[in-house]
Design a protein around this motif. Structure first.
Motif, PDB file in Angstrom:
ATOM      1  N   LYS A  64       0.606  -1.250   0.045  1.00 51.03           N
ATOM      2  CA  LYS A  64       0.026   0.151  -0.139  1.00 51.03           C
ATOM      3  C   LYS A  64       0.675   1.396   0.000  1.00 51.03           C
ATOM      4  CE  LYS A  64      -0.906   0.520   4.873  1.00 51.03           C
ATOM      5  NZ  LYS A  64      -1.898   0.734   5.833  1.00 51.03           N
ATOM      6  N   THR A  65       2.057   1.383   0.181  1.00 51.75           N
ATOM      7  CA  THR A  65       3.071   2.334   0.306  1.00 51.75           C
ATOM      8  C   THR A  65       4.214   2.580  -0.739  1.00 51.75           C
ATOM      9  OG1 THR A  65       4.337   1.406   2.165  1.00 51.75           O
ATOM     10  CG2 THR A  65       2.677   2.882   2.919  1.00 51.75           C
ATOM     11  N   VAL A  66       4.168   1.147  -1.310  1.00 51.19           N
ATOM     12  CA  VAL A  66       5.336   0.875  -2.416  1.00 51.19           C
ATOM     13  C   VAL A  66       4.713   0.443  -3.336  1.00 51.19           C
ATOM     14  CG1 VAL A  66       7.418  -0.333  -2.860  1.00 51.19           C
ATOM     15  CG2 VAL A  66       6.962   0.535  -0.525  1.00 51.19           C
ATOM     16  N   GLY A  67       4.534   1.271  -4.601  1.00 57.63           N
ATOM     17  CA  GLY A  67       4.167   0.653  -5.966  1.00 57.63           C
ATOM     18  C   GLY A  67       5.008  -0.150  -6.977  1.00 57.63           C
ATOM     19  N   ASN A  68       4.683  -0.374  -7.890  1.00 55.72           N
ATOM     20  CA  ASN A  68       5.600  -1.326  -8.976  1.00 55.72           C
ATOM     21  C   ASN A  68       5.581  -0.452 -10.354  1.00 55.72           C
ATOM     22  OD1 ASN A  68       4.359  -3.846  -7.272  1.00 55.72           O
ATOM     23  ND2 ASN A  68       6.517  -4.031  -7.889  1.00 55.72           N
ATOM     24  N   GLY A  69       6.872  -0.515 -10.839  1.00 52.69           N
ATOM     25  CA  GLY A  69       6.890   0.101 -12.067  1.00 52.69           C
ATOM     26  C   GLY A  69       6.586  -0.896 -13.425  1.00 52.69           C
ATOM     27  N   LYS A  70       6.836  -0.428 -14.517  1.00 55.16           N
ATOM     28  CA  LYS A  70       6.569  -1.364 -15.392  1.00 55.16           C
ATOM     29  C   LYS A  70       7.121  -2.607 -15.605  1.00 55.16           C
ATOM     30  CE  LYS A  70       9.838   1.185 -18.440  1.00 55.16           C
ATOM     31  NZ  LYS A  70       9.742   2.421 -19.776  1.00 55.16           N
ATOM     32  N   HIS A  71       8.352  -2.789 -15.222  1.00 52.89           N
ATOM     33  CA  HIS A  71       9.029  -3.955 -15.308  1.00 52.89           C
ATOM     34  C   HIS A  71       9.194  -4.733 -13.738  1.00 52.89           C
ATOM     35  CE1 HIS A  71      10.123  -3.472 -19.193  1.00 52.89           C
ATOM     36  NE2 HIS A  71      10.549  -2.288 -18.910  1.00 52.89           N
ATOM     37  N   GLY A  72       8.022  -4.480 -12.695  1.00 49.72           N
ATOM     38  CA  GLY A  72       8.192  -4.775 -11.620  1.00 49.72           C
ATOM     39  C   GLY A  72       8.930  -3.932 -10.497  1.00 49.72           C
ATOM     40  N   GLU A  73       9.570  -3.173 -10.803  1.00 50.88           N
ATOM     41  CA  GLU A  73      10.578  -2.312  -9.820  1.00 50.88           C
ATOM     42  C   GLU A  73       9.654  -1.747  -8.677  1.00 50.88           C
ATOM     43  OE1 GLU A  73      11.769  -1.077 -14.253  1.00 50.88           O
ATOM     44  OE2 GLU A  73       9.889  -1.287 -12.946  1.00 50.88           O
ATOM     45  N   ARG A  74      10.615  -1.713  -7.578  1.00 48.62           N
ATOM     46  CA  ARG A  74       9.993  -1.144  -6.345  1.00 48.62           C
ATOM     47  C   ARG A  74       9.741   0.240  -6.397  1.00 48.62           C
ATOM     48  NH1 ARG A  74      12.530  -2.517  -0.641  1.00 48.62           N
ATOM     49  NH2 ARG A  74      11.493  -4.418  -0.957  1.00 48.62           N
ATOM     50  N   LEU A  75       8.873   0.898  -6.495  1.00 49.88           N
ATOM     51  CA  LEU A  75       8.578   2.467  -6.628  1.00 49.88           C
ATOM     52  C   LEU A  75       8.378   2.990  -5.252  1.00 49.88           C
ATOM     53  CD1 LEU A  75       6.380   2.681  -9.706  1.00 49.88           C
ATOM     54  CD2 LEU A  75       9.050   2.740  -9.737  1.00 49.88           C
ATOM     55  N   PRO A  77       7.594   6.267  -2.946  1.00 46.65           N
ATOM     56  CA  PRO A  77       7.433   7.537  -3.235  1.00 46.65           C
ATOM     57  C   PRO A  77       8.215   8.891  -2.629  1.00 46.65           C
ATOM     58  CG  PRO A  77       6.269   6.732  -1.026  1.00 46.65           C
ATOM     59  CD  PRO A  77       7.184   5.558  -1.767  1.00 46.65           C
ATOM     60  N   LEU A  78       8.414   9.954  -3.288  1.00 47.56           N
ATOM     61  CA  LEU A  78       9.158  10.835  -2.878  1.00 47.56           C
ATOM     62  C   LEU A  78       8.706  11.303  -1.400  1.00 47.56           C
ATOM     63  CD1 LEU A  78      11.235  13.403  -3.486  1.00 47.56           C
ATOM     64  CD2 LEU A  78       9.562  14.628  -4.244  1.00 47.56           C
ATOM     65  N   GLU A  79       9.785  11.609  -0.548  1.00 50.93           N
ATOM     66  CA  GLU A  79       9.391  11.762   1.016  1.00 50.93           C
ATOM     67  C   GLU A  79      10.429  13.142   1.393  1.00 50.93           C
ATOM     68  OE1 GLU A  79       9.110   8.517   4.444  1.00 50.93           O
ATOM     69  OE2 GLU A  79      10.920   8.418   3.069  1.00 50.93           O
ATOM     70  N   ILE A  80       9.566  13.987   1.601  1.00 53.74           N
ATOM     71  CA  ILE A  80      10.532  15.362   2.178  1.00 53.74           C
ATOM     72  C   ILE A  80      10.045  15.806   3.266  1.00 53.74           C
ATOM     73  CG2 ILE A  80      11.274  17.608   1.453  1.00 53.74           C
ATOM     74  CD1 ILE A  80      10.926  16.921  -1.536  1.00 53.74           C
ATOM     75  N   LEU A  81      10.899  16.229   4.302  1.00 54.91           N
ATOM     76  CA  LEU A  81      10.533  16.568   5.545  1.00 54.91           C
ATOM     77  C   LEU A  81      10.874  18.176   5.592  1.00 54.91           C
ATOM     78  CD1 LEU A  81       8.773  16.526   8.336  1.00 54.91           C
ATOM     79  CD2 LEU A  81      11.122  15.773   9.399  1.00 54.91           C
ATOM     80  N   PRO A  88       6.677  14.046   7.093  1.00 52.64           N
ATOM     81  CA  PRO A  88       7.172  14.393   5.682  1.00 52.64           C
ATOM     82  C   PRO A  88       6.040  14.725   4.622  1.00 52.64           C
ATOM     83  CG  PRO A  88       8.129  12.075   6.533  1.00 52.64           C
ATOM     84  CD  PRO A  88       6.935  12.647   7.526  1.00 52.64           C
ATOM     85  N   VAL A  89       6.083  15.341   3.477  1.00 49.08           N
ATOM     86  CA  VAL A  89       5.292  15.467   2.330  1.00 49.08           C
ATOM     87  C   VAL A  89       5.785  14.345   1.512  1.00 49.08           C
ATOM     88  CG1 VAL A  89       4.854  16.904   0.313  1.00 49.08           C
ATOM     89  CG2 VAL A  89       5.602  18.150   2.674  1.00 49.08           C
ATOM     90  N   TYR A  90       4.388  13.737   0.934  1.00 45.06           N
ATOM     91  CA  TYR A  90       4.954  12.440   0.163  1.00 45.06           C
ATOM     92  C   TYR A  90       4.273  12.725  -1.343  1.00 45.06           C
ATOM     93  CZ  TYR A  90       6.015   9.726   3.929  1.00 45.06           C
ATOM     94  OH  TYR A  90       6.543   9.307   5.194  1.00 45.06           O
ATOM     95  N   GLU A  91       4.882  12.298  -2.194  1.00 42.64           N
ATOM     96  CA  GLU A  91       4.435  12.262  -3.616  1.00 42.64           C
ATOM     97  C   GLU A  91       4.494  13.619  -4.472  1.00 42.64           C
ATOM     98  OE1 GLU A  91       1.925   8.779  -4.956  1.00 42.64           O
ATOM     99  OE2 GLU A  91       1.497   8.676  -2.664  1.00 42.64           O
TER     100      GLU A  91
END
Length: 124
Positions: A64-75, A77-81, A88-91
């Motif tokens: 639910k917090t980590v997505g997948n890219g077009k080849h199954g890569e772990r994506l 989210p951008l995370e900035i405090l 933090p600010v996400y995405e």
């Protein structure tokens, strides 16, 4: 002098960037970076983490917090405090949030800072 291998000691800030820090620790524990070659070292940055093959990174099932890219890569989210914020600010970039002049807790330009490579116009 070029050396065949080196050890690197890092301090991971899991309070300021919990998803990013946790992802890095997970990849280290899984051996993702073991024997991986340095892809770039030019005096500005030392870059690694792009394995051979179609995938641009570690391949694993998303969550639910980590997505997948077009080849199954772990994506991840951008995370900035932003200094003074409690979470933090996400995405989204701080510029997209209208806060471009505000200081971040972990500035990318700080000596020894570690960061993830991202697509130019996609924060995630």
């Amino acid at each position: 002098k070029i050396v065949p291998q080196a050890k690197l000691v890092m301090v991971i800030d899991g309070y300021t960037a919990p998803v990013t820090g946790g992802n890095f620790i997970d990849l280290v524990q899984k051996g993702f970076y073991n024997k991986m070659e340095i892809q770039r070292s030019d005096g500005f940055v030392v870059q690694t983490g792009d394995p051979a093959g179609e995938a641009d990174g570690y391949v694993a099932k998303g969550s639910k917090t980590v997505g997948n890219g077009k080849h199954g890569e772990r994506l991840i989210p951008l995370e900035i405090l932003v200094r003074g914020d409690s979470t933090p600010v996400y995405e989204s970039t701080i510029e997209d949030e209208g806060r471009g002049g505000e200081a971040t807790v972990l500035p990318f330009s700080a000596y020894g800072a570690m960061g993830w490579a991202r697509e130019e116009y996609d924060p995630n």
